[in-house]
Design a protein around this motif. Structure first.
Motif, PDB file in Angstrom:
ATOM      1  N   SER A 215       6.312   5.674  -8.930  1.00 18.64           N
ATOM      2  CA  SER A 215       6.054   4.230  -8.981  1.00 18.64           C
ATOM      3  C   SER A 215       4.558   3.969  -9.105  1.00 18.64           C
ATOM      4  O   SER A 215       3.743   4.907  -9.010  1.00 18.64           O
ATOM      5  CB  SER A 215       6.597   3.568  -7.718  1.00 18.64           C
ATOM      6  OG  SER A 215       5.732   3.860  -6.640  1.00 18.64           O
ATOM      7  N   GLN A 216       4.226   2.711  -9.265  1.00 19.87           N
ATOM      8  CA  GLN A 216       2.811   2.341  -9.400  1.00 19.87           C
ATOM      9  C   GLN A 216       2.028   2.747  -8.158  1.00 19.87           C
ATOM     10  O   GLN A 216       0.841   3.039  -8.230  1.00 19.87           O
ATOM     11  CB  GLN A 216       2.703   0.828  -9.647  1.00 19.87           C
ATOM     12  CG  GLN A 216       1.422   0.411 -10.342  1.00 19.87           C
ATOM     13  CD  GLN A 216       1.237   1.051 -11.726  1.00 19.87           C
ATOM     14  OE1 GLN A 216       2.033   0.822 -12.620  1.00 19.87           O
ATOM     15  NE2 GLN A 216       0.206   1.868 -11.895  1.00 19.87           N
TER      16      GLN A 216
ATOM     17  N   LEU B  71       2.337   4.894 -16.061  1.00 16.05           N
ATOM     18  CA  LEU B  71       3.688   4.758 -15.498  1.00 16.05           C
ATOM     19  C   LEU B  71       4.803   4.645 -16.553  1.00 16.05           C
ATOM     20  O   LEU B  71       5.795   5.379 -16.445  1.00 16.05           O
ATOM     21  CB  LEU B  71       3.745   3.596 -14.496  1.00 16.05           C
ATOM     22  CG  LEU B  71       5.071   3.486 -13.730  1.00 16.05           C
ATOM     23  CD1 LEU B  71       5.358   4.751 -12.923  1.00 16.05           C
ATOM     24  CD2 LEU B  71       5.063   2.265 -12.807  1.00 16.05           C
TER      25      LEU B  71
END
Ligand code: A3P
Length: 324
Positions: free
Chosen positions: A258-259, A241
């Motif tokens: 995003s994660q 990320l």
């Protein structure tokens, strides 16, 4: 969504704020430049187009275009170029060219002209950016000038790994090809070290490709260093990320990956991609091969050899790495 009250942004109550990253991906963009929300919902249409299912009418209606790339992953082979492209494609404003097109490094393709190249690009909405990757671009003599002629302000992405690991990965791919054809092949050590001089064999392509600074210097004759972004391929494996967020910034895209979009798959030993609640995927099995053990004395010799080149590469690019 936050609302405008008397000209000022009114925060929506905490209980109404998105709790899951997939919700936040659907909120309007901070920049106001790219209608990400619209793009997100229409991605399904692009997917249909890729499968050849969309009609001419749909293409016209949605104002879809085949755009020349605004960014290219120019290399480095076995650096993690496929993972980088697939991960960037998680961004709703990015559309990837699925195949390696080899337009600039292959004379026959190049002779076909820029319209042929554009025709190889996927359909996209005008506000999206197209990205292609062809790792051979980085090491091929003619490519910088050819890309410069197409677009002198194009953004160039280079993903690198620790040079010896990259060279061994390169070797492993070739070895696998030979084994598939029932052919024998030399050991890595025999190729990497010149048995007459006992020095590093700079004629061996896998070694030459890992001398990143030599190749970059050729590119710098055409493009300023600010037009390049270096991705740390070792970090893309262990913690993707932050690397992707740096690329989003370099491409002037709002942060949208995003994660939630990346999950670690213990069986594969790599991060895989989650597009949404129903669609996720890991890279093909050819990514993440088991490397052969290399004689430690050869590793030491290679480390000494690469060290000054690595230092120069860091000096030029301003990126530091956890390389020995
Ligand atoms: P190895 O097969 O040596 O492990 P490229 O796409 O440029 O050919 O690079 C292949 C490399 O990408 C693989 O090399 C692998 O280590 C790396 N890689 C990085 N992220 C990955 C991911 N999420 N899944 C699979 N491979 C990944």
């Amino acid at each position: 969504m936050d609302s405008l009250v008397n000209g000022s942004i009114k925060q929506r109550p905490k209980w109404l704020q998105p709790i899951c990253p997939i919700d936040s991906r659907l909120t309007p963009p901070e920049t106001g430049q790219i209608p990400l929300r619209t793009l997100q919902f229409k991605r399904g249409l692009l997917h249909e187009l890729r499968k050849g299912n969309a009609t001419k009418e749909q293409i016209r209606l949605h104002n879809l275009v085949q755009q020349l790339p605004r960014a290219i992953i120019i290399g480095v082979r076995k650096g993690g170029t496929r993972a980088l492209l697939e991960m960037l494609n998680l961004h709703p404003a990015v559309v990837k060219a699925s195949q390696e097109i080899h337009f600039f490094d292959n004379d026959q393709n190049y002779a076909r002209g820029i319209d042929w190249y554009r025709g190889k690009m996927p359909f996209s909405f005008p506000h999206q950016i197209t990205i292609e990757k062809s790792p051979a671009y980085f090491i091929t003599e003619e490519v910088p000038e050819r890309i410069f002629k197409m677009n002198s302000s194009i953004k160039l992405l280079i993903i690198v790994r620790e040079p010896i690991t990259r060279a061994v990965s390169d070797y492993t791919q070739v070895l696998e090809g030979k084994e598939r054809k029932n052919k024998t092949y030399h050991k890595f050590e025999k190729l990497a070290i010149d048995t007459n001089t006992c020095e590093v064999n700079t004629k061996y392509k896998a070694v030459r490709t890992s001398i990143y600074t030599k190749h970059l210097e050729r590119w710098l004759k055409y493009f300023p260093v600010e037009q390049f972004h270096i991705v740390d391929g070792d970090r893309l494996i262990t913690d993707p990320l932050p690397e992707l967020q740096l690329v989003e910034r370099f491409l002037n895209l709002p942060s949208r990956i995003s994660q939630y979009n990346l999950y670690f798959n213990a069986t594969r030993g790599f991060y895989c991609l989650r597009f949404n609640i129903v669609f996720n995927k890991c890279l093909a099995g050819s990514k993440g091969r088991i490397h052969p053990e290399v004689d430690p004395s050869v590793v030491t010799k290679l480390q000494k050899f690469f060290h000054p080149f690595n230092q120069k590469f860091s000096q030029i690019t301003g990126r530091t790495f956890n390389w020995p």
